[in-house]
Design a protein around this motif. Structure first.
Motif, mmCIF file in Angstrom:
data_model
loop_
_atom_site.group_PDB
_atom_site.id
_atom_site.type_symbol
_atom_site.label_atom_id
_atom_site.label_comp_id
_atom_site.label_asym_id
_atom_site.label_seq_id
_atom_site.Cartn_x
_atom_site.Cartn_y
_atom_site.Cartn_z
ATOM 1 N N ALA A 1 0.837 -1.202 0.000
ATOM 2 C CA ALA A 1 0.000 0.000 0.000
ATOM 3 C C ALA A 1 0.872 1.252 0.000
ATOM 4 O O ALA A 1 0.564 2.226 -0.685
ATOM 5 C CB ALA A 1 -0.937 0.005 1.204
ATOM 6 N N THR B 1 -5.102 -0.878 3.516
ATOM 7 C CA THR B 1 -5.361 -2.262 3.122
ATOM 8 C C THR B 1 -6.474 -2.853 3.969
ATOM 9 O O THR B 1 -6.695 -2.444 5.102
ATOM 10 C CB THR B 1 -4.105 -3.144 3.303
ATOM 11 O OG1 THR B 1 -3.710 -3.109 4.664
ATOM 12 C CG2 THR B 1 -2.990 -2.684 2.407
ATOM 13 N N THR C 1 -6.705 -9.496 -0.507
ATOM 14 C CA THR C 1 -6.255 -8.197 -0.022
ATOM 15 C C THR C 1 -6.834 -7.109 -0.912
ATOM 16 O O THR C 1 -6.693 -7.158 -2.131
ATOM 17 C CB THR C 1 -4.712 -8.117 -0.031
ATOM 18 O OG1 THR C 1 -4.199 -9.176 0.788
ATOM 19 C CG2 THR C 1 -4.230 -6.790 0.499
ATOM 20 N N TYR D 1 -6.749 -3.030 -1.624
ATOM 21 C CA TYR D 1 -6.071 -1.755 -1.399
ATOM 22 C C TYR D 1 -7.096 -0.661 -1.654
ATOM 23 O O TYR D 1 -7.579 -0.507 -2.773
ATOM 24 C CB TYR D 1 -4.873 -1.612 -2.344
ATOM 25 C CG TYR D 1 -3.877 -2.729 -2.158
ATOM 26 C CD1 TYR D 1 -2.881 -2.632 -1.197
ATOM 27 C CD2 TYR D 1 -3.951 -3.893 -2.909
ATOM 28 C CE1 TYR D 1 -1.978 -3.663 -1.009
ATOM 29 C CE2 TYR D 1 -3.061 -4.922 -2.729
ATOM 30 C CZ TYR D 1 -2.067 -4.805 -1.775
ATOM 31 O OH TYR D 1 -1.188 -5.836 -1.576
#
Length: 190
Positions: A145, A163, A170, A172
């Protein structure tokens, strides 16, 4: 009598051209280095939030340098000036430059036009970190990130990247500054 090595044998990594690439790095070497970065950072903070902030800061330093290296090696003078093409560049081209594959998805928030998501089903940096039970919600993707935030901010797209770990992998979360959205509106009217 001492013998000196020929000049061509004494070159270092600093003597090599930035234009040439050597290919992929060893994944286990990266995993070891990243694990050491996490441990180093963990020993200097008091809580998980500070650890993720520290990892994000490390990502900022890396992101600026990687962006410069990318444009030196690959793109030369072509930089994106519009928001959507820049996000597509990060999701496809830049992600491939970093991780040898594209990010899985790019989405815009339904109600907030300044919020975008880059979704990655399997985050490479989380793959090699075993999180202790007392640090249960640690997300080492904060490092990535930081890289993304640095790349966008350095390119003129001021933002904050956080995040989130969920069922899709995951995510972002990229929140752009109002000045970026105002600039996009002005460019749309031209």
């Amino acid at each position: 009598m001492s013998m000196q090595a020929p000049t061509y044998l004494r070159s270092s990594a600093l003597d090599r051209s930035l234009q040439k690439t050597r290919g992929d790095i060893n994944l286990s070497t990266f995993a070891l280095l990243f694990s050491e970065m996490v441990q180093y950072s963990q020993n200097r903070v008091d809580n998980i939030y500070d650890l993720q902030t520290k990892l994000s800061d490390l990502g900022h330093h890396v992101g600026t340098r990687i962006l410069d290296l990318y444009f030196l090696r690959v793109a030369k003078d072509k930089r994106e000036v519009r928001l959507t093409p820049m996000l597509v560049f990060i999701q496809k081209t830049f992600w491939k430059f970093l991780f040898n594959r594209e990010a899985d998805n790019l989405e815009q928030h339904a109600q907030e036009p300044n919020v975008y998501y880059i979704i990655e089903r399997e985050c490479l940096v989380n793959k090699f970190i075993s999180v202790p039970k007392d640090k249960g919600n640690l997300n080492c993707a904060a490092f990535v990130a930081g890289i993304v935030e640095s790349v966008l901010s350095t390119s003129g797209f001021k933002c904050k990247v956080l995040t989130h770990q969920g069922n899709r992998g995951t995510t972002y979360v990229i929140t752009f500054a109002q000045s970026v959205m105002d600039r996009e509106s002005r460019l749309d009217t031209k």
